[in-house]
Motif scaffolding. Structure first.
Motif, PDB file in Angstrom:
ATOM      1  N   ALA A   1      -3.531  11.866  -4.889  1.00  0.00           N
ATOM      2  CA  ALA A   1      -2.590  10.797  -5.235  1.00  0.00           C
ATOM      3  C   ALA A   1      -1.991  10.172  -3.978  1.00  0.00           C
ATOM      4  O   ALA A   1      -1.813   8.951  -3.899  1.00  0.00           O
ATOM      5  N   ILE A   2      -1.676  11.009  -2.997  1.00  0.00           N
ATOM      6  CA  ILE A   2      -1.159  10.493  -1.728  1.00  0.00           C
ATOM      7  C   ILE A   2      -2.208   9.633  -1.043  1.00  0.00           C
ATOM      8  O   ILE A   2      -1.928   8.517  -0.589  1.00  0.00           O
ATOM      9  N   LYS A   3      -3.438  10.150  -0.957  1.00  0.00           N
ATOM     10  CA  LYS A   3      -4.516   9.410  -0.291  1.00  0.00           C
ATOM     11  C   LYS A   3      -4.760   8.080  -0.991  1.00  0.00           C
ATOM     12  O   LYS A   3      -4.911   7.039  -0.337  1.00  0.00           O
ATOM     13  N   PHE A   4      -4.800   8.095  -2.326  1.00  0.00           N
ATOM     14  CA  PHE A   4      -5.034   6.872  -3.085  1.00  0.00           C
ATOM     15  C   PHE A   4      -3.915   5.863  -2.846  1.00  0.00           C
ATOM     16  O   PHE A   4      -4.171   4.665  -2.693  1.00  0.00           O
ATOM     17  N   THR A   5      -2.691   6.347  -2.815  1.00  0.00           N
ATOM     18  CA  THR A   5      -1.549   5.456  -2.591  1.00  0.00           C
ATOM     19  C   THR A   5      -1.623   4.831  -1.207  1.00  0.00           C
ATOM     20  O   THR A   5      -1.251   3.663  -1.023  1.00  0.00           O
ATOM     21  N   MET A   6      -2.082   5.590  -0.227  1.00  0.00           N
ATOM     22  CA  MET A   6      -2.244   5.046   1.121  1.00  0.00           C
ATOM     23  C   MET A   6      -3.319   3.962   1.156  1.00  0.00           C
ATOM     24  O   MET A   6      -3.184   2.946   1.835  1.00  0.00           O
ATOM     25  N   LEU A   7      -4.396   4.173   0.419  1.00  0.00           N
ATOM     26  CA  LEU A   7      -5.516   3.238   0.437  1.00  0.00           C
ATOM     27  C   LEU A   7      -5.290   2.031  -0.467  1.00  0.00           C
ATOM     28  O   LEU A   7      -5.708   0.915  -0.155  1.00  0.00           O
ATOM     29  N   TYR A   8      -4.646   2.270  -1.613  1.00  0.00           N
ATOM     30  CA  TYR A   8      -4.472   1.211  -2.620  1.00  0.00           C
ATOM     31  C   TYR A   8      -3.020   1.163  -3.099  1.00  0.00           C
ATOM     32  O   TYR A   8      -2.748   1.390  -4.284  1.00  0.00           O
TER      33      TYR A   8
END
Length: 261
Positions: A107-114
């Motif tokens: 979720a953190i990675k996704f939020t950073m990317l999108y």
């Protein structure tokens, strides 16, 4: 409220495999992301509570549950791309994310990317440092285990895949503690008081996220499965910004002095 839900699988096609997902309820989308080596059934006792207010979509990460393994390297970047493809396939522009453990890291990675695709963010037992974030009696045995599985991997594709899954817990995923300052979403950081993620690391994460609140519940790393009503009601209070009827008592720790750091 019944804790029995049906897991009727649906799929989103990816170039090299299919990603499984399950849905319940209606309204604003709430995406559930499970932990390492698990699948969406981890949330089965929480879903009846959450789906009363939201369109709940639980996703089996690549190589987990009913999702295929595919041919790309297994990491949080590839899983984030899978999640983006799922949102696109379902016509969802923006959703709340609730991620547990490695699902929280995703979720953190996704939020950073999108960032434009994420409304509110719930991080349950997530971390950004494997060595400093996880208690040593859990983290340190992982390294020789992954090493042994690497040695055996040429003999068995299943061992190789299990090694790749477990290895997600032994290396960073491109996010540092200070990077969390870039998260603009309202965020709930929620853990058990006997979590395998160090409380000091969880507090540091909540402090870095500009609009974060922190909740500590009685329980272990698996507090959502141990106390699904209490966990779900904490999440609902945060998402709905109001007290949900019959909510269990909660212990809130709001990070202060963020504007002065």
């Amino acid at each position: 409220m019944s804790d029995c839900v049906q897991f009727d699988v649906q799929y989103i096609a990816r170039p090299d495999t299919q990603i499984a997902y399950y849905s319940w309820g209606s309204g604003t989308p709430l995406i559930l992301l499970h932990g390492n080596g698990e699948d969406s059934t981890y949330f089965e006792k929480c879903i009846p509570y959450l789906s009363h207010f939201f369109r709940v979509i639980a996703v089996d990460s690549r190589g987990h549950g009913r999702s295929g393994r595919g041919t790309v390297h297994l990491d949080f970047d590839s899983m984030a791309e899978d999640l983006c493809a799922l949102l696109n396939g379902l016509g969802i522009e923006k959703a709340h994310l609730l991620g547990f453990s490695d699902g929280g890291n995703l979720a953190i990675k996704f939020t950073m990317l999108y960032p434009q695709r994420v409304d509110k963010l719930i991080l349950n037992g997530a971390n950004v440092s494997m060595l400093r974030g996880i208690v040593p009696w859990v983290q340190l045995p992982l390294y020789p285990t992954v090493g042994l599985m690497t040695a055996l991997a040429p003999l068995d594709s299943n061992i190789r895949w299990k090694r790749d899954v477990l290895a997600l817990m032994t290396r960073g995923y491109g996010v540092r503690l200070r990077d969390l300052q870039l998260i603009e979403q309202q965020t709930l950081v929620i853990v058990g008081d006997h979590d395998m993620v160090r409380l000091s690391h969880t507090q540091a994460m909540a402090h870095e996220i500009p609009h974060a609140q922190m909740a500590v519940l009685r329980g272990s790393h698996f507090v959502a499965a141990e106390s699904p009503a209490r966990f779900s009601l904490n999440c609902l209070n945060f998402l709905l910004e109001k007290e949900v009827p019959d909510a269990a008592p909660i212990h809130w720790k709001v990070q202060d002095e963020k504007a002065n750091r």
